[in-house]
Design a protein around this motif. Structure first.
Motif, PDB file in Angstrom:
ATOM      1  N   ILE A  25       0.853  -1.180   0.000  1.00 25.71           N
ATOM      2  CA  ILE A  25       0.000   0.000   0.000  1.00 25.71           C
ATOM      3  C   ILE A  25       0.893   1.236   0.000  1.00 25.71           C
ATOM      4  O   ILE A  25       1.812   1.332   0.805  1.00 25.71           O
ATOM      5  CB  ILE A  25      -0.915   0.020   1.243  1.00 25.71           C
TER       6      ILE A  25
ATOM      7  N   PHE B 259      -8.848   4.655   1.296  1.00 24.38           N
ATOM      8  CA  PHE B 259      -9.300   4.098   0.019  1.00 24.38           C
ATOM      9  C   PHE B 259     -10.673   4.662  -0.348  1.00 24.38           C
ATOM     10  O   PHE B 259     -10.990   4.815  -1.531  1.00 24.38           O
ATOM     11  CB  PHE B 259      -9.336   2.571   0.097  1.00 24.38           C
TER      12      PHE B 259
ATOM     13  N   THR C 289      -5.196  -5.902  -5.256  1.00 23.43           N
ATOM     14  CA  THR C 289      -5.778  -5.513  -6.546  1.00 23.43           C
ATOM     15  C   THR C 289      -7.301  -5.582  -6.496  1.00 23.43           C
ATOM     16  O   THR C 289      -7.989  -4.789  -7.138  1.00 23.43           O
ATOM     17  CB  THR C 289      -5.244  -6.420  -7.669  1.00 23.43           C
TER      18      THR C 289
ATOM     19  N   TYR D  78      -8.423  -2.332  -5.034  1.00 25.67           N
ATOM     20  CA  TYR D  78      -8.326  -1.270  -6.036  1.00 25.67           C
ATOM     21  C   TYR D  78      -9.454  -1.390  -7.064  1.00 25.67           C
ATOM     22  O   TYR D  78      -9.987  -0.383  -7.546  1.00 25.67           O
ATOM     23  CB  TYR D  78      -6.970  -1.321  -6.734  1.00 25.67           C
ATOM     24  N   SER D  79      -9.819  -2.613  -7.400  1.00 27.54           N
ATOM     25  CA  SER D  79     -10.916  -2.825  -8.342  1.00 27.54           C
ATOM     26  C   SER D  79     -12.223  -2.297  -7.759  1.00 27.54           C
ATOM     27  O   SER D  79     -13.034  -1.678  -8.472  1.00 27.54           O
ATOM     28  CB  SER D  79     -11.047  -4.321  -8.669  1.00 27.54           C
TER      29      SER D  79
ATOM     30  N   VAL E  93     -12.471   0.131  -5.596  1.00 22.14           N
ATOM     31  CA  VAL E  93     -12.350   1.591  -5.632  1.00 22.14           C
ATOM     32  C   VAL E  93     -12.724   2.123  -7.017  1.00 22.14           C
ATOM     33  O   VAL E  93     -13.395   3.161  -7.153  1.00 22.14           O
ATOM     34  CB  VAL E  93     -10.913   2.016  -5.255  1.00 22.14           C
TER      35      VAL E  93
END
Length: 492
Positions: free
Chosen positions: A198, A347, A396, A399-400, A402
């Motif tokens: 991170i 996030f 990941t 992040y997907s 987000v």
């Protein structure tokens, strides 16, 4: 006069425009300082995920309850009256958090949020059409877009304060970290935060780790199950104290932190209320305006308009998808990746920044792509990113999740515009139906909370599986985009 010379904000409306635009930041703040409370209240009050979603049920239920009464009130009286009532209810709800925190009363917090959003419903139902009316119709959309640009300023402020004042300072998080950390050090249940690469600017500042003696004794006696049962056992008195505080004292300490931003914003809202009371606002209604509601006839026309009804349904599921995605980013990061709440909130902030940037990009694409088609494209992208969050078992996947916000950025106003296309004067009450659609944030978050309390769902963990509900919402939105294009073709 050429269109390019038409003023967006006529000079005599400038002061009124600035005052009303300030309201957009106020309700943005309330929305995004509240989302993290679902995770906070779950731990502070030691309740289930389903019970903690009462926060969102109250918040968005207040919108649903007051949307139509607010629209009727404004039609009968004036925009200024609607703003004053909205600010008064907003301040009242915010300040009720003070006795709720002092008494560690979850139900009173829920009532406070419910009343607060009565005020937000009045403000949103009033401010949007009032801004549209402050000048020539040719520049109305540009005027509203300018005002709406200040909503995310409040949202980001709310997220930042939630992360710095609440999530990074609550003692219950220290308690959980102590139990998890000491249990992990004994190789009982190694659930301490793992390495995820991170970026440093997203990580919360680490706290000095000095294990509490009562926690050490508790973990030694319970063993492997310590992290699972610790909060309930602390509440039940099986852990006598933590850092010199009983569970009740820790609870009151954390709830005072929760109440701080609400107390501050309540005082700010009272100041804004006084300013509106002493300021003369222009009456933008035509001299011969009909202030009667004609509720029955208007409702009949709206309910027999399939494009409008479909829009209300699509908006209901859009709000559900948005609130589920933003509310449960924290639980996803905690449960699946072992990330602490404060870092997880960062996030959420990243998601909001992406949401804002994508709004401008998607607005540009509207010059070349029909709104209904863009809605289908954005829905397909949102489904793809949500599937990534479900099936990618690493950072990941977070992040997907987000990146879903990039696809949600223009959905609310696009559905809003499609649904009201061609309804004429019925738009005043029709808009109330689209605000009422915020009720999607009530029942969808409740369903997701119930799924989160399961051991597993749809062949994966309960946390990941709960996001299949989000996919269902985006499928319904895509269908509406397709049907809306068909409705328009038939109308031509």
């Amino acid at each position: 006069m050429e269109k390019s010379n038409i003023p967006v904000i006529p000079r005599h409306f400038l002061l009124s425009f600035i005052l009303v635009t300030s309201l957009f930041s106020l309700w943005g703040f309330a929305n995004d300082v509240t989302n993290p409370l679902v995770a906070v209240f779950k731990d502070v009050f030691v309740i289930t995920n389903a019970q903690s979603t009462w926060v969102q049920m109250a918040f968005y239920g207040g919108y649903a309850t007051m949307a139509l009464p607010a629209a009727i009130f404004i039609r009968r009286f004036s925009y200024k009256s609607g703003i004053i009532v909205g600010l008064a209810l907003y301040a009242l709800g915010a300040l009720i958090s003070i006795p709720a925190a002092a008494g560690a009363n979850f139900n009173l917090f829920i009532i406070a949020l419910y009343i607060l959003t009565f005020g937000l419903a009045f403000l949103e139902t009033t401010a949007n059409p009032y801004i549209l009316s402050m000048g020539p119709p040719e520049t109305a959309t540009r005027r509203l877009n300018l005002a709406q640009a200040f909503n995310p300023v409040g949202s980001l402020t709310g997220m930042f304060i939630a992360g710095t004042i609440i999530l990074s300072a609550i003692q219950v998080e220290d308690f959980k970290n102590d139990v998890n950390g000491y249990a992990g050090s004994l190789e009982a249940t190694p659930v301490v935060q793992r390495e995820h690469n991170i970026p440093s600017f997203l990580q919360a500042k680490p706290r000095e780790r000095v294990y509490d003696e009562n926690v050490k004794a508790y973990v030694a006696s319970v063993g492997v199950g310590a992290p699972v049962t610790a909060l309930q056992d602390f509440k039940d008195g099986k852990i006598y104290s933590f850092q010199g505080m009983t569970h009740r004292e820790l609870q009151q300490n954390d709830l005072k932190l929760v109440a701080m931003p609400y107390t501050a914003i309540g005082c700010v809202v009272l100041v804004v209320l006084v300013i509106f009371l002493v300021t003369k606002l222009p009456n933008t209604s035509p001299p011969d305006a009909d202030h009667d509601v004609h509720f029955g006839r208007t409702l009949k026309r709206l309910l027999t308009n399939p494009n409008y009804v479909g829009g209300v349904i699509a908006q209901t599921f859009y709000v559900g998808a948005q609130i589920m995605t933003w509310t449960f980013i924290i639980q996803y990061a905690e449960n699946e990746l072992g990330i602490d709440k404060a870092t997880a909130q960062n996030f959420n902030i990243m998601a909001m920044v992406i949401f804002l940037c994508s709004r401008f990009i998607c607005t540009f694409f509207l010059k070349y792509i029909a709104p209904s088609k863009l809605l289908m494209i954005l829905s397909a992208g949102a489904i793809a990113f949500t599937l990534g969050a479900i099936y990618i078992h690493s950072i990941t996947g977070l992040y997907s999740l987000v990146l879903v916000s990039a696809c949600m950025s223009l959905m609310f106003p696009t559905i809003y515009g499609l649904a009201l296309d061609g309804v004429g004067e019925d738009a005043k009450l029709g808009s109330a139906g689209l605000i009422f659609a915020i009720i999607g944030g009530v029942f969808m978050t409740r369903f997701q909370g119930q799924v989160l309390d399961m051991d597993s769902f749809m062949g994966t963990t309960a946390t990941r599986g709960s996001f299949f509900l989000v996919i269902l919402c985006f499928l319904i939105i895509a269908v509406y985009g397709f049907l809306s294009s068909r409705f328009k073709e038939k109308a031509v």
